[in-house]
Design a protein around this motif. Structure first.
Motif, short mmCIF file in Angstrom:
data_model
loop_
_atom_site.label_atom_id
_atom_site.label_comp_id
_atom_site.label_asym_id
_atom_site.label_seq_id
_atom_site.Cartn_x
_atom_site.Cartn_y
_atom_site.Cartn_z
N PRO A 122 7.38 3.94 -3.62
CA PRO A 122 7.95 3.01 -2.43
C PRO A 122 9.59 3.33 -2.27
O PRO A 122 10.21 3.15 -1.65
CB PRO A 122 7.51 1.79 -3.01
CG PRO A 122 7.07 1.10 -4.07
CD PRO A 122 6.69 3.01 -4.34
N ASN A 123 9.95 3.23 -3.71
CA ASN A 123 11.59 3.27 -3.64
C ASN A 123 11.99 4.44 -2.94
O ASN A 123 13.35 5.05 -2.25
CB ASN A 123 11.83 4.07 -5.11
CG ASN A 123 12.41 2.92 -5.90
OD1 ASN A 123 11.86 1.29 -5.98
ND2 ASN A 123 11.45 3.48 -6.85
N ASN A 124 10.53 5.81 -2.26
CA ASN A 124 11.71 6.75 -1.45
C ASN A 124 10.77 6.35 0.24
O ASN A 124 10.45 7.60 0.50
CB ASN A 124 11.21 8.40 -2.19
CG ASN A 124 12.09 8.95 -2.87
OD1 ASN A 124 13.08 8.34 -2.76
ND2 ASN A 124 11.24 9.19 -4.11
N SER A 125 10.77 5.21 0.42
CA SER A 125 9.99 4.79 1.62
C SER A 125 11.11 5.69 2.75
O SER A 125 10.16 6.41 3.76
CB SER A 125 9.80 3.41 2.03
OG SER A 125 10.77 2.31 1.81
N MET A 126 12.63 5.48 2.64
CA MET A 126 13.03 6.15 3.86
C MET A 126 12.54 7.42 4.09
O MET A 126 12.20 8.48 5.33
CB MET A 126 14.43 5.70 4.01
CG MET A 126 15.24 6.24 4.55
SD MET A 126 17.15 6.35 4.46
CE MET A 126 17.14 4.04 4.71
N LYS A 127 12.47 8.31 3.06
CA LYS A 127 11.89 9.37 2.96
C LYS A 127 10.13 10.25 4.22
O LYS A 127 10.38 11.02 4.61
CB LYS A 127 12.12 10.08 1.40
CG LYS A 127 12.13 12.06 1.18
CD LYS A 127 11.77 12.29 -0.58
CE LYS A 127 13.02 11.88 -0.97
NZ LYS A 127 13.33 12.18 -2.05
N TYR A 128 9.92 9.29 3.19
CA TYR A 128 9.04 9.44 3.17
C TYR A 128 8.26 9.03 5.02
O TYR A 128 7.67 9.66 5.82
CB TYR A 128 7.06 8.63 2.57
CG TYR A 128 7.55 9.37 0.96
CD1 TYR A 128 7.71 10.04 1.19
CD2 TYR A 128 8.03 8.18 0.31
CE1 TYR A 128 7.88 10.54 -0.78
CE2 TYR A 128 7.65 8.48 -1.27
CZ TYR A 128 8.10 10.15 -1.35
OH TYR A 128 7.66 10.24 -2.12
N ASN A 129 8.71 7.51 5.62
CA ASN A 129 9.03 7.31 7.26
C ASN A 129 9.37 8.72 7.40
O ASN A 129 8.67 8.47 8.99
CB ASN A 129 9.09 6.11 7.01
CG ASN A 129 8.91 5.05 6.58
OD1 ASN A 129 7.43 4.90 7.19
ND2 ASN A 129 9.71 3.91 6.12
#
Length: 306
Positions: free
Chosen positions: A294-301
């Motif tokens: 979840p810490n990289n949520s922006m990247k995955y979105n």
């Protein structure tokens, strides 16, 4: 190579963190970098000598009886940051270990392993013998270097054939067991510090809970990246399945060091590659990634915007 895959691999190739320098090797081709800015000493030559000695140790030995062609040697980076030098010859350091793997049908090399070892204390004297015995602890330099050499081999083998890294993870486990007699940190079963060599070895060799992540290395690389240029639909499905395997292990044991290490190596890469996947694959992958990392949520979105 397909046009969109050429773009992906070209972009990813430009994001490698450290330079590669060809050296004479057996199975490994490691570059060692020693950052000694924090060390309070006038003798700066010791660090250049250290770099050379560590590279020769890693690259000049036979770590397996299997024969490697020069182009098959496992590339890696060992970035050593000297944090303190409490006395002459004694060093406290952190180590960043990275290994690379070629992707079939391209000139791209994927980051296979990315691990930060935060607590390495060792004694080093210039021109000291670099000796190692699999069955006994001799010193904290060759124990650590050998440990990561066998981890590198094991993960490389796992990425080409299902769970074929076992013989090398077994030796890495032996090194950890032998080092229990050492007062040096990083080798012990410390519940408050699960980002160390003990827990990495445990996850790779002893833990049944982590076996799905071992399988994920094979699915992601051999049946995923290696097939992107010839069977992209199948490759994307296998990459998705690899991520599900990681999520399966993470659900049972959240935030294990092996899960963290896998995602540290793959978060940038998978977010770029999946932008070219079919929409259904993207949606399912993002759902999994947001749970695991979840810490990289922006990247995955951002995958859904590709």
């Amino acid at each position: 190579m397909n046009y969109f895959l050429t773009i992906v691999f070209t972009c990813l190739a430009g994001s490698m963190l450290l330079p590669q320098v060809p050296v004479t090797a057996q199975q490994l081709n490691f570059t060692v970098i020693v950052n000694s800015e924090r060390a309070r000493t006038q003798d700066r030559d010791v660090f250049e000598n250290m770099k050379t000695a560590f590279e020769q140790y890693l690259n000049g030995r036979n770590w397996t009886e299997d024969e490697f062609k020069p182009e098959e040697r496992i590339k890696g980076n060992l970035l050593i940051t000297i944090n303190d030098m409490p006395q002459v010859g004694l060093f406290n350091a952190t180590v960043q270990v990275q290994t690379l793997r070629p992707v079939y049908g391209s000139n791209y090399e994927t980051l296979l392993f990315n691990f930060a070892d935060r607590n390495w204390t060792f004694e080093y004297v210039e021109s000291q013998p670099m000796e190692f015995n699999r069955f006994s602890y001799l010193n904290n330099i060759t124990s650590l270097l050998s440990f990561y050499a066998y981890v590198a081999l094991g993960l490389d083998y796992d990425s080409f054939s299902l769970r074929s890294g076992n013989p090398y993870f077994e030796i890495a486990s032996n090194i950890v067991a032998n080092a229990q007699q050492s007062p040096r940190p990083g080798w012990n079963q410390n519940p408050s510090d699960r980002r160390n060599r003990y827990w990495l070895s445990n996850d790779l060799y002893a833990s049944q809970v982590m076996v799905p992540i071992r399988d994920a290395y094979y699915l992601y690389h051999r049946l995923g990246l290696d097939l992107l240029t010839t069977k992209p639909t199948e490759a994307y499905e296998n990459i998705l399945e690899a991520l599900r395997k990681v999520a399966e292990a993470n659900q049972v044991q959240p935030n294990s060091i092996l899960t963290i290490s896998f995602m540290d190596a793959k978060s940038d890469e998978v977010s770029k590659i999946l932008k070219n996947a079919p929409l259904e694959i993207k949606q399912q992958a993002v759902e999994v990634l947001l749970k695991v990392d979840p810490n990289n949520s922006m990247k995955y979105n951002d995958i859904l915007k590709g």
